[in-house]
Design a protein around this motif. Structure first.
Motif: not given
Length: 208
Positions: A16-21, A40-49, A55-67
């Motif tokens: 699993s992955w999560h957004d970094v606040p 975004i980072r994998r849930d098992d990310w640790q300092p040093g990764d 384990k982590e990457k900058l990700y781009a998302f397309y966004n608009q109102a739900d359809g």
């Protein structure tokens, strides 16, 4: 009962992955649509990764109102018909068949209200009953515009019973087609969300 697609057993686990606040930012925005980026980072990310793209990457998302989209069925002389739209689609650069569809906005009390509004605006029909073919509390049973790079959801409804109350929007061709003919001649089509919605309706009706 909408039914659920069974998950194949013995599949390998997927991390699993999560957004970094605090890392979300907007790259561009226009016409109610935006391109956002977030770390975004994998849930098992640790300092040093840091910098490890597994384990982590900058990700781009397309966004608009739900359809929302509505597969509305009605009986005409004992034959089930479906309300369809035929219009030019700028992405495909061709006319496409589909269902009444659109995006939610601030004036809608809820998703069902948005679905009813779109049907009325585009076709001049009011729907007697709307049955949601999704589970808002279960993301595995939701439909996403593009699950790889967008978190925009597309909510499919089955509509039952139609009443003509106005002409609908000019420039949007709408017609009632026998449902069996629709499935035979127009599915699958270029609109993937329409295909998904038709499959959900067929499952709900016990046809597949």
């Amino acid at each position: 009962e909408t039914g659920r697609i069974s998950v194949t057993k013995n599949m390998p686990s997927v991390p699993s992955w999560h957004d970094v606040p605090g890392t979300k930012s907007q790259i561009a925005r226009k016409f109610g649509k935006s391109l956002d980026e977030v770390l975004i980072r994998r849930d098992d990310w640790q300092p040093g990764d840091e910098g490890d793209e597994s384990k982590e990457k900058l990700y781009a998302f397309y966004n608009q109102a739900d359809g929302v989209r509505v597969c509305a069925l009605t009986e005409i002389e004992g034959v089930t018909h479906v309300l369809t739209i035929y219009e030019w689609r700028m992405g495909a650069m061709r006319p496409c068949w589909g269902f009444p569809t659109g995006t939610t906005d601030a004036t809608d009390a809820d998703i069902e209200a948005a679905a009813r509004r779109e049907v009325l605006e585009e076709t001049g029909y009011e729907v007697d009953e709307l049955i949601p073919l999704f589970d808002r509390d279960d993301p595995t049973f939701s439909s996403f515009m593009n699950p790889a790079n967008s978190r925009v959801k597309d909510y499919c409804f089955l509509g039952l019973g139609l009443r003509k109350v106005s002409e609908g929007e000019r420039g949007i061709n709408h017609t009632l087609i026998p449902f069996d003919e629709w499935v035979r001649d127009h599915v699958p089509g270029p609109d993937m969300a329409m295909n998904d919605c038709t499959i959900r309706v067929l499952r709900h009706l016990g046809r597949i």
